[in-house]
Design a protein around this motif. Structure first.
Motif, mmCIF file in Angstrom:
data_model
loop_
_atom_site.group_PDB
_atom_site.id
_atom_site.type_symbol
_atom_site.label_atom_id
_atom_site.label_comp_id
_atom_site.label_asym_id
_atom_site.label_seq_id
_atom_site.Cartn_x
_atom_site.Cartn_y
_atom_site.Cartn_z
ATOM 1 N N ARG A 1 26.243 -7.235 -31.002
ATOM 2 C CA ARG A 1 25.379 -6.036 -31.337
ATOM 3 C C ARG A 1 26.445 -4.954 -32.056
ATOM 4 O O ARG A 1 25.889 -4.476 -33.218
ATOM 5 C CB ARG A 1 24.757 -5.298 -30.260
ATOM 6 N N SER B 1 17.849 -12.921 -31.586
ATOM 7 C CA SER B 1 17.304 -13.641 -32.707
ATOM 8 C C SER B 1 18.409 -13.267 -34.059
ATOM 9 O O SER B 1 18.121 -13.915 -35.267
ATOM 10 C CB SER B 1 16.089 -12.942 -33.264
ATOM 11 N N THR B 2 19.220 -12.179 -33.899
ATOM 12 C CA THR B 2 20.176 -12.090 -34.939
ATOM 13 C C THR B 2 21.439 -13.014 -34.922
ATOM 14 O O THR B 2 22.151 -13.002 -35.843
ATOM 15 C CB THR B 2 20.734 -10.457 -34.801
ATOM 16 N N ASP C 1 19.872 -4.127 -22.560
ATOM 17 C CA ASP C 1 18.798 -5.105 -23.010
ATOM 18 C C ASP C 1 19.146 -5.624 -24.398
ATOM 19 O O ASP C 1 19.364 -4.959 -25.452
ATOM 20 C CB ASP C 1 17.405 -3.979 -23.113
ATOM 21 N N TYR C 2 19.312 -6.953 -24.227
ATOM 22 C CA TYR C 2 19.757 -7.571 -25.529
ATOM 23 C C TYR C 2 18.666 -8.496 -25.931
ATOM 24 O O TYR C 2 19.174 -9.497 -26.986
ATOM 25 C CB TYR C 2 21.094 -8.572 -25.018
ATOM 26 N N ARG C 3 17.548 -8.230 -25.688
ATOM 27 C CA ARG C 3 16.553 -9.137 -26.176
ATOM 28 C C ARG C 3 16.346 -9.243 -27.680
ATOM 29 O O ARG C 3 16.212 -10.204 -28.337
ATOM 30 C CB ARG C 3 15.180 -8.798 -25.677
ATOM 31 N N THR C 4 16.495 -8.141 -28.409
ATOM 32 C CA THR C 4 16.599 -7.945 -29.648
ATOM 33 C C THR C 4 17.911 -8.544 -30.511
ATOM 34 O O THR C 4 17.617 -8.971 -31.738
ATOM 35 C CB THR C 4 16.513 -6.586 -30.221
ATOM 36 N N TRP D 1 8.180 -7.578 -18.326
ATOM 37 C CA TRP D 1 9.531 -8.488 -18.722
ATOM 38 C C TRP D 1 9.561 -9.057 -17.135
ATOM 39 O O TRP D 1 9.947 -8.674 -16.193
ATOM 40 C CB TRP D 1 10.639 -7.771 -18.885
ATOM 41 N N LYS E 1 18.110 -9.359 -20.290
ATOM 42 C CA LYS E 1 17.841 -8.064 -19.641
ATOM 43 C C LYS E 1 17.598 -8.509 -18.084
ATOM 44 O O LYS E 1 16.754 -9.057 -17.579
ATOM 45 C CB LYS E 1 16.510 -7.579 -20.057
ATOM 46 N N GLN F 1 14.637 -17.885 -28.501
ATOM 47 C CA GLN F 1 14.951 -16.623 -29.409
ATOM 48 C C GLN F 1 16.178 -16.838 -30.269
ATOM 49 O O GLN F 1 16.185 -16.066 -31.080
ATOM 50 C CB GLN F 1 15.098 -15.418 -28.623
#
Length: 282
Positions: free
Chosen positions: A106, A214-215, A208-211, A131, A124, A242
């Protein structure tokens, strides 16, 4: 043991061994560089292995320096790779180590990295009405608050309770029976300074690393325990879905440390993955 100084002056210890392409191994919460010792005979043949004691871990003093938050440990990782002039790094993160890598990606991206391996972790930890793939599948704010009370009253026992009263019934039985392995863990935990480790836990449960998943644009290998103390198979499959083109292994009959129960298999799969991520071992 080697060391480097982080950009806030904290002295971070690193054990370096082997020859070959760089392999950075990040241990779990309350653990140390020794977590990876059983794999060195195999990994050292092809890799220059860097095993740190994360800030606040391994018995190393950090008085007057920043607490070991996820953000600070990710910056420490960047400082370490800068100090040792590392590039094309394969990185392995178990539990907290996986969270550190997600925070690193991130904050700093993947330019220094080539391959990633994440072991038994959720992006998370806390759960809520939307969740369910965090700790136990049911670890909401009230349970997190209870955990903090345990840690502040008796740090060692709090850590053991977190591990024992989860999804692995055998762990619960062994804990309640006072098995010798649990007593050894208790004594080891009582030698550690709880203050920085509690601050670390606060940071990890807030993340929270959910987003981030996908990166991730480099090959990723996932290893989960079939009877993990903390995470269901649904968590493993969520993470695998993901992260683009991630390879997922579930080690049946193993807990939150699947790599420790299947050491030869893990080392073999890791090396083959690093060498040829498009052709993993079945």
């Amino acid at each position: 043991m080697s060391h480097f100084f982080a950009d806030d002056g904290a002295k971070i210890h690193v054990k370096i061994s082997g020859e070959g392409t760089p392999l950075v191994m990040l241990h779990g919460w309350t653990s140390s560089h020794q977590e990876w010792f059983p794999f060195l005979e195999t990994l050292n043949r092809k890799h220059r292995v860097y095993r740190w004691d994360a800030r606040g871990h391994g018995g190393h003093e950090i008085s007057g320096k920043a607490a070991p938050t996820a953000e600070r440990m990710a910056r420490d990782l960047e400082n370490m790779m800068t100090h040792y002039q590392l590039k094309g790094v394969a990185a392995v993160g178990h539990s907290m180590g996986a969270l550190t890598l997600w925070q690193y990606i991130r904050d700093h991206g993947t330019a220094r990295l080539s391959k990633l391996c994440f072991i038994d972790q959720s992006p998370k930890l806390l759960t809520d009405s939307t969740w369910k793939f965090g700790v136990y599948g049911a670890f909401d704010q009230s349970k997190a608050d209870q955990m903090m009370t345990w840690l502040e009253e008796d740090f060692a026992e709090g850590v053991l309770k977190l591990t024992a009263f989860g999804l692995n019934e055998r762990a619960r039985e062994k804990y309640l029976a006072g098995a010798i392995g649990w007593e050894k863990s208790r004594q080891s935990l009582r030698t550690q300074n709880p203050a920085p480790l509690i601050e670390c836990w606060k940071s990890l449960t807030a993340a929270d690393y959910r987003t981030v998943l996908s990166t991730i644009d480099i090959p990723s290998m996932l290893v989960y325990g079939g009877q993990s103390n903390f995470y269901s198979r649904e968590t493993a499959h969520f993470v695998a879905k993901q992260i683009p083109n991630a390879i997922l292994y579930i080690y049946e009959g193993t807990d939150h440390s699947p790599h420790q129960w299947q050491r030869e298999l893990f080392a073999e799969q890791l090396i083959k993955f690093i060498e040829n991520p498009s052709n993993p071992i079945p």
